[in-house]
Design a protein around this motif. Sequence first.
Motif, mmCIF file in Angstrom:
data_model
loop_
_atom_site.group_PDB
_atom_site.id
_atom_site.type_symbol
_atom_site.label_atom_id
_atom_site.label_comp_id
_atom_site.label_asym_id
_atom_site.label_seq_id
_atom_site.Cartn_x
_atom_site.Cartn_y
_atom_site.Cartn_z
ATOM 1 N N GLU A 137 -4.809 -19.352 26.286
ATOM 2 C CA GLU A 137 -5.342 -19.942 25.059
ATOM 3 C C GLU A 137 -6.560 -20.816 25.324
ATOM 4 O OE1 GLU A 137 -2.346 -21.992 22.889
ATOM 5 O OE2 GLU A 137 -1.101 -20.208 22.570
ATOM 6 N N CYS A 138 -6.659 -21.360 26.535
ATOM 7 C CA CYS A 138 -7.783 -22.250 26.843
ATOM 8 C C CYS A 138 -9.035 -21.494 27.276
ATOM 9 C CB CYS A 138 -7.384 -23.270 27.917
ATOM 10 S SG CYS A 138 -6.915 -22.538 29.501
ATOM 11 N N TYR A 139 -8.962 -20.162 27.387
ATOM 12 C CA TYR A 139 -10.141 -19.393 27.786
ATOM 13 C C TYR A 139 -11.233 -19.567 26.730
ATOM 14 C CZ TYR A 139 -12.993 -15.666 29.736
ATOM 15 O OH TYR A 139 -14.025 -14.971 30.318
ATOM 16 N N GLY A 140 -12.434 -19.905 27.171
ATOM 17 C CA GLY A 140 -13.537 -20.197 26.252
ATOM 18 C C GLY A 140 -13.796 -21.688 26.145
ATOM 19 N N ASP A 141 -12.768 -22.495 26.388
ATOM 20 C CA ASP A 141 -12.945 -23.942 26.557
ATOM 21 C C ASP A 141 -13.227 -24.123 28.047
ATOM 22 O OD1 ASP A 141 -12.709 -26.649 26.989
ATOM 23 O OD2 ASP A 141 -10.913 -26.896 25.764
ATOM 24 N N SER A 142 -14.491 -24.038 28.411
ATOM 25 C CA SER A 142 -14.856 -23.864 29.817
ATOM 26 C C SER A 142 -14.243 -24.888 30.769
ATOM 27 C CB SER A 142 -16.381 -23.826 29.961
ATOM 28 O OG SER A 142 -16.890 -22.667 29.328
ATOM 29 N N PRO A 143 -14.352 -26.201 30.514
ATOM 30 C CA PRO A 143 -13.736 -27.153 31.457
ATOM 31 C C PRO A 143 -12.228 -26.981 31.577
ATOM 32 C CG PRO A 143 -15.306 -28.264 30.016
ATOM 33 C CD PRO A 143 -15.102 -26.904 29.451
ATOM 34 N N ALA A 144 -11.553 -26.769 30.456
ATOM 35 C CA ALA A 144 -10.096 -26.627 30.479
ATOM 36 C C ALA A 144 -9.692 -25.359 31.233
ATOM 37 C CB ALA A 144 -9.546 -26.606 29.062
ATOM 38 N N TYR A 145 -10.385 -24.244 30.951
ATOM 39 C CA TYR A 145 -9.999 -23.004 31.625
ATOM 40 C C TYR A 145 -10.335 -23.045 33.113
ATOM 41 C CZ TYR A 145 -9.394 -18.244 33.103
ATOM 42 O OH TYR A 145 -8.962 -17.133 33.797
ATOM 43 N N ASN A 146 -11.472 -23.627 33.481
ATOM 44 C CA ASN A 146 -11.796 -23.727 34.908
ATOM 45 C C ASN A 146 -10.728 -24.500 35.665
ATOM 46 O OD1 ASN A 146 -14.247 -22.245 35.105
ATOM 47 N ND2 ASN A 146 -15.360 -23.937 34.155
ATOM 48 N N ALA A 147 -10.210 -25.573 35.049
ATOM 49 C CA ALA A 147 -9.134 -26.346 35.677
ATOM 50 C C ALA A 147 -7.869 -25.496 35.790
ATOM 51 C CB ALA A 147 -8.856 -27.615 34.882
ATOM 52 N N PHE A 148 -7.542 -24.746 34.721
ATOM 53 C CA PHE A 148 -6.386 -23.843 34.716
ATOM 54 C C PHE A 148 -6.527 -22.782 35.804
ATOM 55 C CE2 PHE A 148 -4.912 -19.675 33.168
ATOM 56 C CZ PHE A 148 -3.564 -19.899 32.936
#
Length: 442
Positions: A137-148
């Motif tokens: 779900e966080c894909y596209g929210d770049s900082p959040a997805y990079n951390a994930f």
Amino acid sequence: MAKTPDYVKYAASIVPTERQIKWQETEFYAFIHYGINTYTNSEWGNGNEDPELFNPEKLDCRQWAKVCQLAGMKGVILTAKHHDGFCLWPTAYTDHCVRSSKWMDGKGDVVAECAKACKEFGMEFGVYLSPWDRNAECYGDSPAYNAFFIRQLTELLTKYGNVSEVWFDGACAEGPNGKVQVYDWKAIHAAIKELQPQAVTAIMGNDVRWVGNEGGLGRKTEWSVNAFGPVSEDGALEQREQLGLTEMSADMGSREVIAQAQQLYWYPSEVDVSIRPGWFYHAEQDFQVRSLNNLIDIYYQSVGRNSVLLLNIPPDRRGLLHENDVERLHEFRSALDEIFDRNLVEPLKKTWKAESGDSMVFDVNGEDMFGTFLISEDISKGQRVESFTVEALVDGEWELIAEGTTIGYRRLLRFEKTQAEQIRVTITSTRATANISAIGLY
């Protein structure tokens, strides 16, 4: 004699890291595309598949490793996560994984079993982790997805022993929020360097680049020293754009290209190709396995063109490599063993230090026909040869039988089978003193 330009001297001075040399020496290894797509008969999943569909009845990673080892492969790269986001290990960061499947009542771990099997059979173990995740779900929210993404990568690099290669493609798309994901490659590579410093990073990594096609075709002129830099290197993308270079460019390292470059890199080529039309298993392709002749052609066009061959063999719905694939791999190994069974010239006793125009003559042992020539540079000292020729002494006359451009780690040339008393190898052009480490005639 014309003075060697400074940019040519610079190119001749660039050498690989120890991990890049070790990677190149593997020559040939396996890609294992396996996951939820195997059970939905898909190539690209959409991310909303039911994890319970993943339920192999006979999964046997020891079979995978044994078959690959007998085929002459030195390692395995497993698709730990493809674009659909389904994880073959029980990750703590999503339920879209084997923990939610029926297989082994959710207590299984394909990554662990594959890593263990590779270790047992003396194979290198690597992982593919798709940067594109259609389930997160966080894909596209770049900082959040990079951390994930880095958290999942950390699991793979800390729980399964030694990882020799981390493989990323460049797949990128919009997330549920409509924003295109921007990957933080510097942070991703920093995590790998900290957790598995000996691992090479491939394709979107900074050690190994994609050859530019998925058909098993390497370039006839393949420069490991080139102007096409890794995405994580400062200025590399700008230089690619300035020089008009893409993964598919025919020329990445000629004198014309490097004369315009501000920075050069040791960035060698990997040739990835599937043994079937698809990358994942599809029952309807059981009789579309590549022919033996085609696989031999691919070997000459990859390993024989200064690249490493990454051959995909997809496990079937049972969790086994299919019998047709196994049989073809056995035939392939037997054919290569037969071709390279006996070198008809005496191996070099020491490195041949060759300047442009230098030749060496080799006696041909016996009266066997031959049709393959092998030559290698000591890449620890760089890649320097720009062109060479091979001649055969037939009835007292020298006849040109083969010619090539770059050499690098290995160059194989095929030609009409012939007989001769001697062969003569001439380094017609080199950027600095060439370090020829091997000669072979087969």
